[in-house]
Design a protein around this motif. Structure first.
Motif, mmCIF file in Angstrom:
data_model
loop_
_atom_site.group_PDB
_atom_site.id
_atom_site.type_symbol
_atom_site.label_atom_id
_atom_site.label_comp_id
_atom_site.label_asym_id
_atom_site.label_seq_id
_atom_site.Cartn_x
_atom_site.Cartn_y
_atom_site.Cartn_z
ATOM 1 N N ILE A 1 -15.256 14.820 -0.632
ATOM 2 C CA ILE A 1 -14.256 14.169 -1.665
ATOM 3 C C ILE A 1 -13.188 15.082 -1.287
ATOM 4 N N VAL A 2 -13.324 16.424 -1.159
ATOM 5 C CA VAL A 2 -11.773 17.092 -1.043
ATOM 6 C C VAL A 2 -11.336 16.809 0.239
ATOM 7 N N GLU A 3 -12.349 16.565 1.436
ATOM 8 C CA GLU A 3 -11.697 16.328 2.980
ATOM 9 C C GLU A 3 -10.969 14.814 2.716
ATOM 10 N N ALA A 4 -11.489 14.079 2.168
ATOM 11 C CA ALA A 4 -10.642 12.644 1.947
ATOM 12 C C ALA A 4 -9.329 12.874 1.452
ATOM 13 N N SER A 5 -9.413 13.660 0.370
ATOM 14 C CA SER A 5 -8.100 13.830 -0.458
ATOM 15 C C SER A 5 -7.193 14.652 0.554
ATOM 16 N N VAL A 6 -7.558 15.608 1.107
ATOM 17 C CA VAL A 6 -6.589 16.455 2.003
ATOM 18 C C VAL A 6 -6.077 15.492 3.201
ATOM 19 N N ASN A 7 -6.926 14.918 3.746
ATOM 20 C CA ASN A 7 -6.727 14.098 5.026
ATOM 21 C C ASN A 7 -5.593 13.008 4.281
ATOM 22 N N ALA A 8 -5.837 12.282 3.096
ATOM 23 C CA ALA A 8 -4.659 11.440 2.806
ATOM 24 C C ALA A 8 -3.522 12.127 2.533
ATOM 25 N N HIS A 9 -3.310 13.475 2.124
ATOM 26 C CA HIS A 9 -2.149 14.038 1.992
ATOM 27 C C HIS A 9 -1.649 14.373 3.351
ATOM 28 N N LEU A 10 -2.242 14.712 4.388
ATOM 29 C CA LEU A 10 -1.736 15.223 5.493
ATOM 30 C C LEU A 10 -1.531 13.790 6.452
ATOM 31 N N LEU A 11 -2.017 12.764 6.051
ATOM 32 C CA LEU A 11 -1.643 11.397 6.814
ATOM 33 C C LEU A 11 -0.045 11.284 6.422
ATOM 34 N N GLN A 12 0.380 11.802 5.415
ATOM 35 C CA GLN A 12 1.967 11.315 4.987
ATOM 36 C C GLN A 12 2.915 12.058 5.501
ATOM 37 N N PHE A 13 2.450 13.371 6.294
ATOM 38 C CA PHE A 13 3.617 14.288 6.812
ATOM 39 C C PHE A 13 4.156 13.436 8.006
ATOM 40 N N ASN A 14 5.754 13.916 7.980
ATOM 41 C CA ASN A 14 6.399 13.378 9.244
ATOM 42 C C ASN A 14 6.110 14.049 10.389
ATOM 43 N N THR A 15 5.541 13.393 11.343
ATOM 44 C CA THR A 15 5.405 14.225 12.673
ATOM 45 C C THR A 15 6.202 13.621 13.729
ATOM 46 N N ASP A 16 7.307 13.401 13.708
ATOM 47 C CA ASP A 16 8.056 12.980 14.722
ATOM 48 C C ASP A 16 8.523 14.126 15.598
ATOM 49 N N ARG B 1 0.760 -1.346 0.036
ATOM 50 C CA ARG B 1 -0.060 0.055 0.240
ATOM 51 C C ARG B 1 0.707 1.058 0.008
ATOM 52 N N PHE B 2 1.915 1.272 0.679
ATOM 53 C CA PHE B 2 2.762 2.376 0.966
ATOM 54 C C PHE B 2 4.126 2.088 0.418
ATOM 55 N N THR B 3 4.865 3.136 0.072
ATOM 56 C CA THR B 3 6.291 3.046 -0.264
ATOM 57 C C THR B 3 7.150 3.620 1.085
ATOM 58 N N LYS B 4 8.273 3.245 1.210
ATOM 59 C CA LYS B 4 8.950 3.541 2.465
ATOM 60 C C LYS B 4 10.369 4.159 1.895
ATOM 61 N N ASN B 5 10.574 5.489 2.076
ATOM 62 C CA ASN B 5 11.939 5.976 1.856
ATOM 63 C C ASN B 5 12.666 6.346 2.829
ATOM 64 N N LYS B 6 13.909 7.081 2.733
ATOM 65 C CA LYS B 6 14.618 7.436 3.876
ATOM 66 C C LYS B 6 13.901 8.280 4.781
ATOM 67 N N LYS B 7 13.024 8.972 4.342
ATOM 68 C CA LYS B 7 12.212 9.975 5.400
ATOM 69 C C LYS B 7 11.119 9.267 5.874
ATOM 70 N N GLY B 8 10.541 8.108 5.388
ATOM 71 C CA GLY B 8 9.320 7.570 6.182
ATOM 72 C C GLY B 8 8.393 7.177 5.046
ATOM 73 N N VAL B 9 7.224 6.794 5.477
ATOM 74 C CA VAL B 9 6.328 6.331 4.741
ATOM 75 C C VAL B 9 5.605 7.274 3.676
ATOM 76 N N TYR B 10 5.421 6.915 2.461
ATOM 77 C CA TYR B 10 5.023 8.051 1.359
ATOM 78 C C TYR B 10 4.305 6.984 0.298
ATOM 79 N N ASN B 11 3.105 7.455 0.067
ATOM 80 C CA ASN B 11 2.440 6.741 -0.929
ATOM 81 C C ASN B 11 1.874 8.178 -1.952
ATOM 82 N N PRO B 12 2.223 8.391 -3.206
ATOM 83 C CA PRO B 12 1.821 9.660 -4.022
ATOM 84 C C PRO B 12 0.433 9.112 -4.455
ATOM 85 N N LEU B 13 0.021 8.159 -4.647
ATOM 86 C CA LEU B 13 -1.531 7.867 -5.263
ATOM 87 C C LEU B 13 -2.539 7.731 -3.955
ATOM 88 N N ALA B 14 -2.172 7.752 -2.696
ATOM 89 C CA ALA B 14 -2.976 7.601 -1.754
ATOM 90 C C ALA B 14 -4.250 8.781 -1.786
#
Length: 197
Positions: free
Chosen positions: A153-168, A36-49
């Motif tokens: 629709i907009v809320e689901a898309s924006v939420n999917a974007h925000l879920l991928q932010f690094n929050t450490d 479902r997701f791809t992992k890079n050096k920065k963390g989890v990221y999925n451009p299609l989510a």
């Protein structure tokens, strides 16, 4: 005047050098994680989510929220859109009822607002005003249902974007109480900023 132009050129050159020196965090080589997701050096990221979440929400309202694993938002979406649709259907049926009575009254026939002895419960002007009000209510319900559909629709898309932010904890804002060694009676409130590269 020449001095101002030289300063302006230097500011532009330095600001553009800063802009072009930034790295793209998505250009790092990706590795698949659980399909479902791809992992890079920065963390989890999925451009299609975000696009998947928007697509699912467009197909069936609330599915984008479920895709984002925000299950509690789906009943809110269903309730909001369902309420608007209910009021649309109710106003539409009442509008048709008053419209039918108005048409029968104009033709001189008996309608549901006329008693058997010929006494009118509602006048022709009342039937006309009721039609206008119910038509306006019906149209507003349809408009609100459409707006809610687009917003989910907009809320689901924006939420999917925000879920991928690094929050450490590398970047945090925490209010703290700092004891002053000279005055013990009055604690001071401060803000600690921690930023690590």
């Amino acid at each position: 005047m020449l001095f101002k132009k030289i300063i302006l050129v230097f500011i532009f050159a330095f600001s553009s050098a800063i802009l072009f020196s930034q790295k793209d965090s998505t250009a790092v080589k990706d590795v698949k994680v659980k399909g479902r997701f791809t992992k890079n050096k920065k963390g989890v990221y999925n451009p299609l989510a975000p696009s998947k979440a928007a697509f699912y929400s467009a197909i069936f309202p609330g599915m984008g929220q479920i895709y984002n694993r925000k299950y509690w938002k789906a009943p809110i979406v269903w309730g909001a859109i369902g309420t608007s649709i209910y009021y649309y259907l109710d106003s539409n049926s009442e509008y048709k009822r008053y419209r039918r009575a108005y048409k029968l009254r104009k033709q001189g026939l008996q309608d549901e607002f006329t008693l058997d002895n010929g006494t009118e419960i509602a006048s022709l002007a009342t039937l006309e005003r009721a039609q206008e009000q119910l038509k306006e209510n019906r149209d507003m319900s349809l408009l609100s249902a459409t707006i809610l559909y687009v917003l989910q629709i907009v809320e689901a898309s924006v939420n999917a974007h925000l879920l991928q932010f690094n929050t450490d904890d590398n970047l945090t804002f925490k209010p703290t109480l700092v004891q002053d060694p000279i005055q013990f009676d009055a604690p001071k409130v401060g803000l600690t900023i921690k930023y690590t590269f």
